[in-house]
Design a protein around this motif. Sequence first.
Motif, PDB file in Angstrom:
ATOM      1  N   GLN A 268       0.805  -1.224   0.000  1.00  0.00           N
ATOM      2  CA  GLN A 268       0.000   0.000   0.000  1.00  0.00           C
ATOM      3  C   GLN A 268       0.836   1.272   0.000  1.00  0.00           C
ATOM      4  N   TYR A 269       2.165   1.131   0.183  1.00  0.00           N
ATOM      5  CA  TYR A 269       3.025   2.315   0.282  1.00  0.00           C
ATOM      6  C   TYR A 269       3.796   2.541  -1.012  1.00  0.00           C
ATOM      7  N   LYS A 270       3.911   3.801  -1.391  1.00  0.00           N
ATOM      8  CA  LYS A 270       4.669   4.122  -2.598  1.00  0.00           C
ATOM      9  C   LYS A 270       6.168   3.953  -2.393  1.00  0.00           C
ATOM     10  N   ALA A 271       6.638   4.197  -1.177  1.00  0.00           N
ATOM     11  CA  ALA A 271       8.062   4.038  -0.871  1.00  0.00           C
ATOM     12  C   ALA A 271       8.176   3.466   0.533  1.00  0.00           C
ATOM     13  N   ALA A 272       8.901   2.371   0.678  1.00  0.00           N
ATOM     14  CA  ALA A 272       9.026   1.714   1.986  1.00  0.00           C
ATOM     15  C   ALA A 272      10.179   0.720   1.938  1.00  0.00           C
ATOM     16  N   ALA A 273      10.586   0.245   3.118  1.00  0.00           N
ATOM     17  CA  ALA A 273      11.646  -0.757   3.213  1.00  0.00           C
ATOM     18  C   ALA A 273      11.371  -1.645   4.410  1.00  0.00           C
ATOM     19  N   ALA A 274      11.789  -2.895   4.321  1.00  0.00           N
ATOM     20  CA  ALA A 274      11.634  -3.833   5.432  1.00  0.00           C
ATOM     21  C   ALA A 274      12.784  -4.829   5.415  1.00  0.00           C
ATOM     22  N   ASP A 313      11.375   8.377 -12.305  1.00  0.00           N
ATOM     23  CA  ASP A 313      10.454   8.156 -11.193  1.00  0.00           C
ATOM     24  C   ASP A 313      10.994   8.849  -9.936  1.00  0.00           C
ATOM     25  N   PRO A 314      10.223   9.757  -9.335  1.00  0.00           N
ATOM     26  CA  PRO A 314      10.727  10.483  -8.150  1.00  0.00           C
ATOM     27  C   PRO A 314      10.959   9.580  -6.942  1.00  0.00           C
ATOM     28  N   PHE A 315      10.356   8.381  -6.933  1.00  0.00           N
ATOM     29  CA  PHE A 315      10.543   7.459  -5.816  1.00  0.00           C
ATOM     30  C   PHE A 315      11.756   6.537  -6.013  1.00  0.00           C
ATOM     31  N   ARG A 316      12.481   6.721  -7.105  1.00  0.00           N
ATOM     32  CA  ARG A 316      13.755   6.036  -7.376  1.00  0.00           C
ATOM     33  C   ARG A 316      13.670   4.522  -7.165  1.00  0.00           C
ATOM     34  N   PRO A 317      12.978   3.823  -8.047  1.00  0.00           N
ATOM     35  CA  PRO A 317      12.802   2.375  -7.879  1.00  0.00           C
ATOM     36  C   PRO A 317      14.096   1.566  -7.934  1.00  0.00           C
ATOM     37  N   LEU A 318      15.152   2.101  -8.529  1.00  0.00           N
ATOM     38  CA  LEU A 318      16.416   1.362  -8.584  1.00  0.00           C
ATOM     39  C   LEU A 318      17.218   1.477  -7.289  1.00  0.00           C
ATOM     40  N   ARG A 319      16.793   2.340  -6.391  1.00  0.00           N
ATOM     41  CA  ARG A 319      17.524   2.572  -5.147  1.00  0.00           C
ATOM     42  C   ARG A 319      17.134   1.540  -4.098  1.00  0.00           C
ATOM     43  N   ASP A 320      18.112   0.926  -3.462  1.00  0.00           N
ATOM     44  CA  ASP A 320      17.864  -0.054  -2.406  1.00  0.00           C
ATOM     45  C   ASP A 320      17.703   0.681  -1.081  1.00  0.00           C
ATOM     46  N   ARG A 321      16.466   0.845  -0.629  1.00  0.00           N
ATOM     47  CA  ARG A 321      16.212   1.606   0.592  1.00  0.00           C
ATOM     48  C   ARG A 321      16.656   0.876   1.856  1.00  0.00           C
ATOM     49  N   CYS A 322      16.850  -0.414   1.776  1.00  0.00           N
ATOM     50  CA  CYS A 322      17.306  -1.153   2.961  1.00  0.00           C
ATOM     51  C   CYS A 322      18.764  -0.863   3.282  1.00  0.00           C
ATOM     52  N   LEU A 323      19.568  -0.576   2.244  1.00  0.00           N
ATOM     53  CA  LEU A 323      21.013  -0.460   2.432  1.00  0.00           C
ATOM     54  C   LEU A 323      21.598   0.836   1.901  1.00  0.00           C
ATOM     55  N   SER A 324      21.045   1.361   0.815  1.00  0.00           N
ATOM     56  CA  SER A 324      21.667   2.481   0.106  1.00  0.00           C
ATOM     57  C   SER A 324      21.117   3.842   0.513  1.00  0.00           C
ATOM     58  N   ASP A 325      20.024   3.863   1.267  1.00  0.00           N
ATOM     59  CA  ASP A 325      19.442   5.115   1.741  1.00  0.00           C
ATOM     60  C   ASP A 325      19.532   5.173   3.264  1.00  0.00           C
ATOM     61  N   THR A 326      19.671   6.383   3.795  1.00  0.00           N
ATOM     62  CA  THR A 326      19.682   6.567   5.245  1.00  0.00           C
ATOM     63  C   THR A 326      18.540   7.488   5.652  1.00  0.00           C
ATOM     64  N   PHE A 327      18.047   7.294   6.862  1.00  0.00           N
ATOM     65  CA  PHE A 327      16.885   8.032   7.346  1.00  0.00           C
ATOM     66  C   PHE A 327      17.083   8.398   8.812  1.00  0.00           C
ATOM     67  N   ASN A 328      16.348   9.418   9.264  1.00  0.00           N
ATOM     68  CA  ASN A 328      16.259   9.657  10.703  1.00  0.00           C
ATOM     69  C   ASN A 328      15.543   8.472  11.346  1.00  0.00           C
ATOM     70  N   PRO A 329      16.085   7.880  12.394  1.00  0.00           N
ATOM     71  CA  PRO A 329      15.411   6.721  13.000  1.00  0.00           C
ATOM     72  C   PRO A 329      14.163   7.092  13.787  1.00  0.00           C
ATOM     73  N   PRO A 464      17.690   0.968   7.346  1.00  0.00           N
ATOM     74  CA  PRO A 464      16.796  -0.041   7.930  1.00  0.00           C
ATOM     75  C   PRO A 464      17.535  -1.299   8.384  1.00  0.00           C
ATOM     76  N   MET A 465      18.566  -1.704   7.662  1.00  0.00           N
ATOM     77  CA  MET A 465      19.340  -2.879   8.067  1.00  0.00           C
ATOM     78  C   MET A 465      20.016  -2.641   9.414  1.00  0.00           C
TER      79      MET A 465
END
Length: 551
Positions: A268-274, A313-329, A464-465
């Motif tokens: 249901q989410y346009k951008a997410a990681a697990a 695509d602004p949501f960058r489908p080729l980007r691995d959000r589990c490893l290649s992106d960082t976020f505020n926890p 996320p990892m």
Amino acid sequence: MEIAGHNAELPEIRRRTRYFALLVLLVFGALGTRLFFLQVLEGDSFYRVTADSVIRTEVLPAVRGEIRDHRGRVLATTRPAYNVQVVPSRLDHATYNQLLKILADHDEDLPDWDTFLARVGDKKDRPFIVASDVSRETMAQLETSMDSRGVTVRTEARRFYPNGAIAAHTLGYLNEVSGEELRTLKDEGYRPGDLMGRTGLEKQWEPYLRGRKGLRKYVVPRRGIDPSTIAISDLVSGPTEVAPVPGENLVLTLDIDVQKAADRSLAQYKAAAAVVLDVKTGRILAMVSRPGYDPNAMSGSLSSEAAARLYSDPFRPLRDRCLSDTFNPGSTFKAISAISALEEGVITAEERTKCYQFVQVGRRRFRCTKGHGVVNLQHAVIQSCNVFFYELAMRPGMMGRLTHYAAMLGLGVPTGLGLNGEQAGFVPTEDWHRQQEPETSQQGFMIGHALNTAIGEGATRVTPMQMALVYATIATDGVLWLPQIIERIETNDGRVVEEFEPRVRNHLTLGADTLTTIRKALVGVVNNPKGTAYKARSTKVLVAGKTGTAQ
């Protein structure tokens, strides 16, 4: 008089005859020497040149190794692809139009006859692929309808991912080696048209998966040469045929059922990681990054329109959000804040704070989601009370304690998985904030920085990892695992080449009371009616965790 004159010319004639004979002798001597040089001294070299003109070497491709989940189910394999090839010099206009009709339903945009000839130019005797990976039905129709030697169907091996976009970022994809890469990879056996792994496991384990090519040498017909009368072993040294060696298979720790379940949960989410880990081993059961992409398309003939949609695509489908992106926890960091405070004796588990919905620091208010009343550590974690952690962060020396325990739990450095340009994240320190003063209007480190860090805001960045490993460490009495995704490597016939056991990265000596208090609070987050994740509780299994929202 005449006789006397004739006799006078005889010495001159004899002298000229001797010179001519000497010249002839020198010419034949030179020819003889040259023949001796060519036939005796350089005979082997010229023989090899002659042999090379009638010997052809056919490269035998190696089958790329498979990638499977830990139960042996195939995640990446190789299948046959049928390509339509034409030789323009053997085609006529009518035959080409007939070919266009048969290929009308194929995805590729085929040019008309005049455009095709213009593209071919003067290379009409060279084979051209006009359609790749056609269906079996199209292949059968071509073979029965096209009565022309100018149209053939060639079979090639193509990478195939049976589950499509499922686990695409983890598996990766292939594409063709570029001309620039060929100059550096030629010695490793790469040739024009070869494919290589570009992302994910396909890239990381390329040397194991690709295998080794074979070769076959044979005699080709030439004028005056009948291949059936020549023994190729007389013309070449060394083996005339070398069988290709298939690539090795990777058996992963992933479970495709868990992977699909995790993917469905984020649909249901346009951008997410697990990330799903086995907390007892550090083995990865699933990694999901959304949006994803189909590696079958990326490893095949991606149309220019599809590529444009993918890259824009602004949501960058080729980007691995589990490893290649960082976020505020966000508030998921509060577990680290609580550990650091308990371990350092800054507070006790029963110490209480009253939440009035904000904390005033100078002229700034640091807000909470609501007024939680009087809360202790456990209630503060369960209800995610910011005020409790603001008050905690204002204790002397807490910023240093926060960054110290964050580092102990693996934040600020890569986890060691090494996939997809894994990011290290960042945990700010007091010194780092002081160094930022010339670039900002702030006066170096301020107490507000500690307050933001305690609730996972500010400059803190994680993957996320990394956070999955932090919570696995809490669940396993302080064992920080090195994340593992390869279980073993096998040969094509199933023989185990190498097996990988779980590896501990760090063992934190945390107090038993600390971990008991934190785990009890995390159970309450999901199962206490006041918990922020109460809606996610399960009636079948006891779940613990922590919600987090970053601004």
